[in-house]
Scaffold this active site. Structure first.
Site, PDB file in Angstrom:
ATOM      1  NE  ARG A 197     -56.787 -45.856  52.119  1.00  0.00           N
ATOM      2  CZ  ARG A 197     -57.644 -44.858  51.874  1.00  0.00           C
ATOM      3  NH1 ARG A 197     -57.514 -44.151  50.773  1.00  0.00           N
ATOM      4  NH2 ARG A 197     -58.608 -44.583  52.731  1.00  0.00           N
ATOM      5  CD  GLU A 215     -50.429 -42.157  51.364  1.00  0.00           C
ATOM      6  OE1 GLU A 215     -51.076 -41.648  52.290  1.00  0.00           O
ATOM      7  OE2 GLU A 215     -50.932 -42.547  50.318  1.00  0.00           O
ATOM      8  CG  HIS A 242     -53.854 -39.812  50.837  1.00  0.00           C
ATOM      9  ND1 HIS A 242     -53.657 -41.031  51.447  1.00  0.00           N
ATOM     10  CD2 HIS A 242     -55.179 -39.778  50.518  1.00  0.00           C
ATOM     11  CE1 HIS A 242     -54.803 -41.698  51.517  1.00  0.00           C
ATOM     12  NE2 HIS A 242     -55.729 -40.953  50.950  1.00  0.00           N
TER      13      HIS A 242
END
Lengths: 331, 331
Positions: free
Chosen positions: B248, B277, B295
């Site tokens: 993450r 993000e 991602h």
């Protein structure tokens, strides 16, 4: 193999070797390394015209180093009547007239063993990159598309892919080993079945393509393998099939490959080599299912060091009448 | 595990489950799949306001599926007094209040086993891509630089690299296994030493970084691991060190990482996740030693299928009082 113990001869006793090269940063490094062990004959060092330098020195030369991809024709080789050993510093030796060497009984060595790991890593990465669209993802992020377009398209999984290796030599085997450990199902074609390899063997590349999701092309370029990946093979590989080329550009019929990619009749391509380098077909520049690199699969400091070691060790073995490290087996 | 044999109950006997999600193409697919086995309660299907839908249904719900990264707070979870099972469909569950689940004794499952291979393949490829500069090579070729600039800069070899895995869970282990088979020297840090793993263990991430050429960050994001890769860790990794993040974004102090990369005090980065993000620091867009992906490490059709299988199988096991497939162990 360490070569330190063999450096002790005084200067006047050093064996002469001929360095055939176009000057480059690599050949400068190689020459410096060779000069620690041998008397290096290099026309580039001489004020004489090349022809008179060769007339003076070539007749007695027993060992010649051909650096990088410098072309070496039968016409040039005929100037070396005493030549017994030709040391190549690349994996593929399609720039050397190997037929002439075979006829003359000149032993040839190549550098596949020095480069195999790096080329195999590169081949594996090109395949995953195409399957998972990683270079395209990098473009997507850098262009600022992520916040605007949101979800990135699906890639496809590596495990379970049927990968066909075209040419199970040193590089092909290293590539196969890596992809097998990553869960791919490996088969291969090669001039002959390799008794030591447990992978499935197809004598015919077309049959291999029909039974593969991806082909890794890593055989030598010869008259027989020119355009071995032709339109029929690529159509057999199919609309979702991926071709990776870390061998030589002309192993693939590039014009047909570009057409099939543009039409959507081939799934993708990872290409380190091209038919007319450094020219790359512009049609590829707009495609997200191809990854392009500039013939750099072997370009690491570790490979450069390894090929220098290998070159020196082959020459030391030759002058000591010991077995050479990396002899090319003629067909 | 096949779930076909359990689909035969008539409609009225299907167990109710609650689907907590923000509508997406994935959650639509998942819902269709769940409806074959369960009575799916989804506020999005109802004309009622969400609050009255929850007031009518939440009290009896024993199992809840939290799709993708839909935030799930303690406040929402308190509306489900009978909840015993929370099925997550992602690897990391930092969007769920796990502390609350632990206190309430709610069992939580995640989807690491469904995604581990794809994430590991992605991590390996990001590392090789950074070391060998493959995405940058692709840009070099597409921009037409090859015929103009000639030789491409050296990359560096994978074999022999000391790779530190930050978090040896399901994904970390798959990544370690792959890199070990590619000749890397693996060590790791984790909450505790794993008796089943033969890799070298460092209890401290700083010590791991000091002894590594690259770090692969793949631990869960918790209060304890927030910014686990801080400036000190990155300076310990050094000017030639590479950091790869498939965990993450907030596991890395992104602002410091960007500074270190721009100053040349960190060797490179392969990043699938970011702190804010889909916002990515623009300073990274000009760097050739970073590879960026949106991602998407888990985004393959095979992963999507696997996570649907896993979700259904966890729920079937729960209602049959059998062992669950992928239970999260609370700290």
């Amino acid at each position: 193999m360490s070569d330190n113990s063999t450096c002790s001869s005084p200067m006047e006793e050093l064996h002469p070797i001929f360095l055939h090269h176009l000057p480059s940063s690599f050949s400068v490094l190689l020459k410096t390394r060779l000069q620690a062990h041998f008397h290096v004959l290099d026309p580039c060092d001489s004020a004489e015209p090349v022809s008179s330098f060769l007339a003076s020195h070539a007749h007695s030369v027993r060992a010649l180093v051909c650096a990088v991809l410098t072309p070496l024709t039968a016409e040039t080789l005929e100037l070396f009547p005493s030549l017994h050993l030709l040391v190549g510093t690349s994996s593929g030796l399609d720039h050397v007239d190997l037929d002439y060497c075979r006829r003359r009984g000149i032993t040839v060595t190549n550098a596949s063993v020095a480069f195999a790991e790096d080329v195999a890593d590169h081949a594996v990465t090109l395949l995953i990159d195409v399957l998972r669209r990683i270079s395209a993802a990098d473009r997507f992020v850098r262009s600022g598309s992520w916040p605007v377009k949101g979800d990135y398209p699906l890639g496809s999984k590596l495990r379970g892919r049927r990968v066909g290796i075209v040419g199970l030599g040193t590089i092909g085997f290293q590539t196969a080993k890596r992809l097998a450990s990553l869960g791919c199902l490996i088969s291969y074609t090669s001039r002959s079945k390799k008794p030591s390899a447990s992978f499935a063997y197809y004598p015919d590349v077309l049959e291999l393509a029909s039974n593969s999701d991806a082909l890794i092309v890593c055989c030598p370029l010869t008259q027989e393998t020119y355009h071995i990946i032709n339109e029929e093979v690529m159509r057999a590989l199919g609309k979702r099939g991926v071709v990776v080329n870390v061998g030589r550009g002309p192993l693939i019929d590039e014009a047909r490959m570009v057409e099939l990619l543009v039409q959507g009749n081939l799934g993708g391509a990872g290409l380190d080599v091209f038919e007319h380098e450094p020219k790359v077909p512009k049609e590829l520049f707009g495609l997200d299912n191809v990854v392009l690199s500039p013939h750099c699969a072997v370009i690491t400091p570790e490979s450069f060091q390894a090929v220098q070691d290998l070159t020196v060790n082959n020459l030391i073995a030759f002058f000591a009448n010991k077995p050479l490290v990396s002899v090319v087996q003629f067909q």
